[in-house]
Design a protein around this motif. Structure first.
Motif, PDB file in Angstrom:
ATOM      1  N   ALA A 198       3.591   7.438   4.998  1.00  0.00           N
ATOM      2  CA  ALA A 198       3.980   6.162   4.399  1.00  0.00           C
ATOM      3  C   ALA A 198       5.269   5.645   5.023  1.00  0.00           C
ATOM      4  CB  ALA A 198       4.148   6.332   2.889  1.00  0.00           C
ATOM      5  N   SER A 240       0.827  -1.206   0.000  1.00  0.00           N
ATOM      6  CA  SER A 240       0.000   0.000   0.000  1.00  0.00           C
ATOM      7  C   SER A 240       0.865   1.261   0.000  1.00  0.00           C
ATOM      8  CB  SER A 240      -0.931   0.011   1.212  1.00  0.00           C
ATOM      9  OG  SER A 240      -0.216   0.192   2.413  1.00  0.00           O
ATOM     10  N   SER A 241       1.979   1.233   0.740  1.00  0.00           N
ATOM     11  CA  SER A 241       2.877   2.394   0.756  1.00  0.00           C
ATOM     12  C   SER A 241       3.508   2.603  -0.610  1.00  0.00           C
ATOM     13  CB  SER A 241       3.961   2.200   1.819  1.00  0.00           C
ATOM     14  OG  SER A 241       3.402   2.177   3.113  1.00  0.00           O
ATOM     15  N   ARG A 266      -2.180   6.632  11.595  1.00  0.00           N
ATOM     16  CA  ARG A 266      -1.554   6.914  10.305  1.00  0.00           C
ATOM     17  C   ARG A 266      -2.491   6.662   9.127  1.00  0.00           C
ATOM     18  NH1 ARG A 266       1.950   8.502  14.209  1.00  0.00           N
ATOM     19  NH2 ARG A 266       3.628   7.046  14.684  1.00  0.00           N
ATOM     20  N   LYS A 267      -3.397   5.698   9.267  1.00  0.00           N
ATOM     21  CA  LYS A 267      -4.148   5.190   8.122  1.00  0.00           C
ATOM     22  C   LYS A 267      -5.053   6.248   7.484  1.00  0.00           C
ATOM     23  CE  LYS A 267      -7.649   1.750   6.876  1.00  0.00           C
ATOM     24  NZ  LYS A 267      -8.391   0.555   7.310  1.00  0.00           N
ATOM     25  N   THR A 306       2.581   5.989  -2.691  1.00  0.00           N
ATOM     26  CA  THR A 306       3.608   6.977  -3.004  1.00  0.00           C
ATOM     27  C   THR A 306       3.918   7.010  -4.495  1.00  0.00           C
ATOM     28  OG1 THR A 306       5.301   5.341  -2.418  1.00  0.00           O
ATOM     29  CG2 THR A 306       4.717   6.964  -0.740  1.00  0.00           C
ATOM     30  N   LEU A 364      -3.346   8.971   5.442  1.00  0.00           N
ATOM     31  CA  LEU A 364      -2.794   8.519   4.165  1.00  0.00           C
ATOM     32  C   LEU A 364      -3.878   8.405   3.101  1.00  0.00           C
ATOM     33  CD1 LEU A 364      -0.238   5.848   5.419  1.00  0.00           C
ATOM     34  CD2 LEU A 364       0.278   7.965   4.211  1.00  0.00           C
ATOM     35  N   VAL A 390       9.079   2.968   0.305  1.00  0.00           N
ATOM     36  CA  VAL A 390       8.501   4.309   0.229  1.00  0.00           C
ATOM     37  C   VAL A 390       9.219   5.110  -0.850  1.00  0.00           C
ATOM     38  CG1 VAL A 390       8.015   6.423   1.509  1.00  0.00           C
ATOM     39  CG2 VAL A 390       7.927   4.214   2.677  1.00  0.00           C
ATOM     40  N   ILE A 427       5.513   2.135   7.331  1.00  0.00           N
ATOM     41  CA  ILE A 427       6.309   0.990   6.881  1.00  0.00           C
ATOM     42  C   ILE A 427       7.435   0.684   7.857  1.00  0.00           C
ATOM     43  CG2 ILE A 427       8.307   1.620   5.411  1.00  0.00           C
ATOM     44  CD1 ILE A 427       7.026   0.248   3.129  1.00  0.00           C
ATOM     45  N   GLU A 439       1.942  12.887   2.739  1.00  0.00           N
ATOM     46  CA  GLU A 439       2.071  11.542   2.172  1.00  0.00           C
ATOM     47  C   GLU A 439       3.346  10.842   2.607  1.00  0.00           C
ATOM     48  OE1 GLU A 439       2.162   8.048   0.172  1.00  0.00           O
ATOM     49  OE2 GLU A 439       0.432   9.353   0.468  1.00  0.00           O
ATOM     50  N   TRP A 440       4.484  11.473   2.352  1.00  0.00           N
ATOM     51  CA  TRP A 440       5.747  10.768   2.557  1.00  0.00           C
ATOM     52  C   TRP A 440       5.930  10.377   4.022  1.00  0.00           C
ATOM     53  CZ3 TRP A 440      10.172  11.179   5.433  1.00  0.00           C
ATOM     54  CH2 TRP A 440      11.225  10.351   5.054  1.00  0.00           C
ATOM     55  N   ARG A 450      -5.247   1.180   0.034  1.00  0.00           N
ATOM     56  CA  ARG A 450      -4.963   1.815   1.324  1.00  0.00           C
ATOM     57  C   ARG A 450      -6.060   1.548   2.344  1.00  0.00           C
ATOM     58  NH1 ARG A 450      -1.313   7.153   0.765  1.00  0.00           N
ATOM     59  NH2 ARG A 450       0.620   5.927   0.586  1.00  0.00           N
TER      60      ARG A 450
END
Length: 437
Positions: free
Chosen positions: A148, A28-29, A95-96, A33, A99, A168, A152, A144-145, A214
């Motif tokens: 992710a 998903s990451s 976090r989810k 990304t 994202l 990532v 991870i 985003e970054w 995601r």
């Protein structure tokens, strides 16, 4: 030991269910990304090749490319804001959700750019709408970054965070590869019409796929463990960073300086410089970028895995020093106008020198912050440096104009950035294997 601890704290033999969750997070990451950086990079390519004519036709060639590069740089101003906002909610509530939200904003903004009428149709409203959509893109990618990377690294075994963190970064590399490939496959004569809109419009399909993937990801075990502990009232993550975490943010920003300058010279500046000043064709540049990003898909995980074995600092320092030494040869090779030498210069600069620095960042930066402020901290360090990156094509264009077409000021600019990076790496302590919890 629980399954969550096995995944988060680095046991070598992860249970099957833990491996499945880790694979889902990695996938998903990577997909998320890739989509977001695809969206970002197609704008950089279009800004160099098309947008001076489409949105700034009344300006001179020099003013037109500077205006296009200005719209390229604008979202870097909202990226730190996105880092703070998404970081706050990601550190406090998980976090989810952040994202999924950042991906939606980015995808819809990119699709909308493909629908904006030209200057000839609606005048100054065209660049004004572009600027607004670019600000939204910057805000979205600002969250985003960091999200992710945090997700991870918090899932990965401690002894392999360097390797898994590179997935990532592979989103960035694959995003560059796919965006370049789309423009390379488009008939060149279509760019004079509405062909440039195609890469932007097809991003809506990628958004649907990425959002679905995601939505299937669970919250990270490190965050869930921290959230279950009774805690006193906490400051907002950004306030905690400003009070106790300024140094690692500034160090991360400095560590990115050489890498981000080199990256945006390759990605954002050379399309214009090579075609307008050196005399190469856009196809030469696009093919070189395809090869560089294609090789980067191999070298980025390789350098990440190496950092698990010998440490983050040696790998990062190697990349910074290599980029500094290569600063003058890079442009010597480009200025020959020889397609083979140009190809070699871009591939080596991006897939080796830049990759060594870029690969280590998710693990290195994440290991420098505690769980309660990790999302905010690494997002801020990463995105503040991007302001320099966003301005790099404009700065490089200005330096060339002031030096009557000579490239040596750009090489000095790059060497200075790499020196700052090397100094910041030396100011850090090794973080490989550090316990995240």
């Amino acid at each position: 030991m629980s399954e969550q601890n096995l995944v988060a704290d680095g046991a070598i033999d992860i249970p099957a269910r833990g491996r499945s969750k880790l694979a889902t997070v990695v996938g998903s990451s990577l997909v998320g990304t890739t989509i977001e950086f695809y969206d970002f990079f197609i704008y950089g390519t279009a800004a160099a090749l098309v947008f001076p004519r489409v949105f700034f036709p009344t300006l001179s060639p020099y003013a037109g490319i500077m205006a296009a590069y200005a719209t390229l740089a604008i979202p870097f101003l909202t990226r730190p804001l996105g880092a703070v906002v998404f970081g706050h909610f990601g550190d406090r509530f998980g976090r989810k959700a952040t994202l999924v939200t950042s991906l939606a904003i980015m995808g819809l903004s990119t699709f909308a750019i493909g629908l904006v009428p030209s200057y000839d149709s609606i005048g100054l409203f065209a660049p004004a709408i572009i600027i607004l959509l670019r600000l939204l893109q910057g805000f979205a990618i600002g969250g985003e970054w960091g999200g992710a990377a945090t997700m991870i690294v918090e899932y990965a075994p401690a002894n392999r965070r360097g390797f898994f963190g590179t997935f990532v970064q592979l989103g960035n590399v694959i995003g560059l590869f796919t965006s370049t490939l789309v423009f390379a496959l488009l008939p060149q004569d279509s760019l004079s019409g509405d062909g440039w809109r195609v890469p932007f419009l097809i991003s809506i399909l990628l958004l649907a796929v990425g959002s679905f993937i995601r939505s299937k990801v669970d919250e990270s075990p490190v965050f869930e463990a921290a959230a279950q502990k009774p805690q006193a009232a906490r400051r907002a993550p950004i306030m905690e960073i400003l009070r106790n975490g300024k140094k690692p943010v500034l160090i991360a920003m400095g560590m990115r300086t050489g890498e981000i300058i080199l990256g945006w010279l390759v990605i954002g500046f050379l399309l214009s410089y090579a075609t307008r000043t050196v005399g190469l064709t856009s196809q030469h540049v696009l093919i070189a970028l395809l090869a560089a990003s294609g090789l980067g898909i191999v070298t980025v995980p390789m350098f990440g895995a190496l950092s698990d074995r010998i440490g983050r600092r040696p790998v990062y320092l190697f990349g910074a020093c290599l980029a500094a030494v290569f600063a003058f040869p890079l442009f010597w090779m480009i200025n020959t106008a020889n397609p083979v030498l140009f190809f070699m210069a871009i591939v080596f600069g991006y897939a080796v020198a830049l990759a060594a620095m870029f690969a280590v960042q998710p693990a290195f930066f994440s290991e420098s912050f505690s769980t309660g402020v990790r999302y905010t901290g690494i997002s801020l360090g990463f995105q503040l440096a991007n302001i320099i990156g966003g301005l790099t094509p404009m700065i490089a264009t200005f330096l060339v104009a002031q030096a009557n077409g000579a490239s040596w000021p750009i090489s000095i600019f790059l060497m200075t950035g790499c020196a700052i990076t090397a100094g910041c790496v030396l100011a850090t302590t090794e973080t490989a294997g550090r316990r995240l919890s």
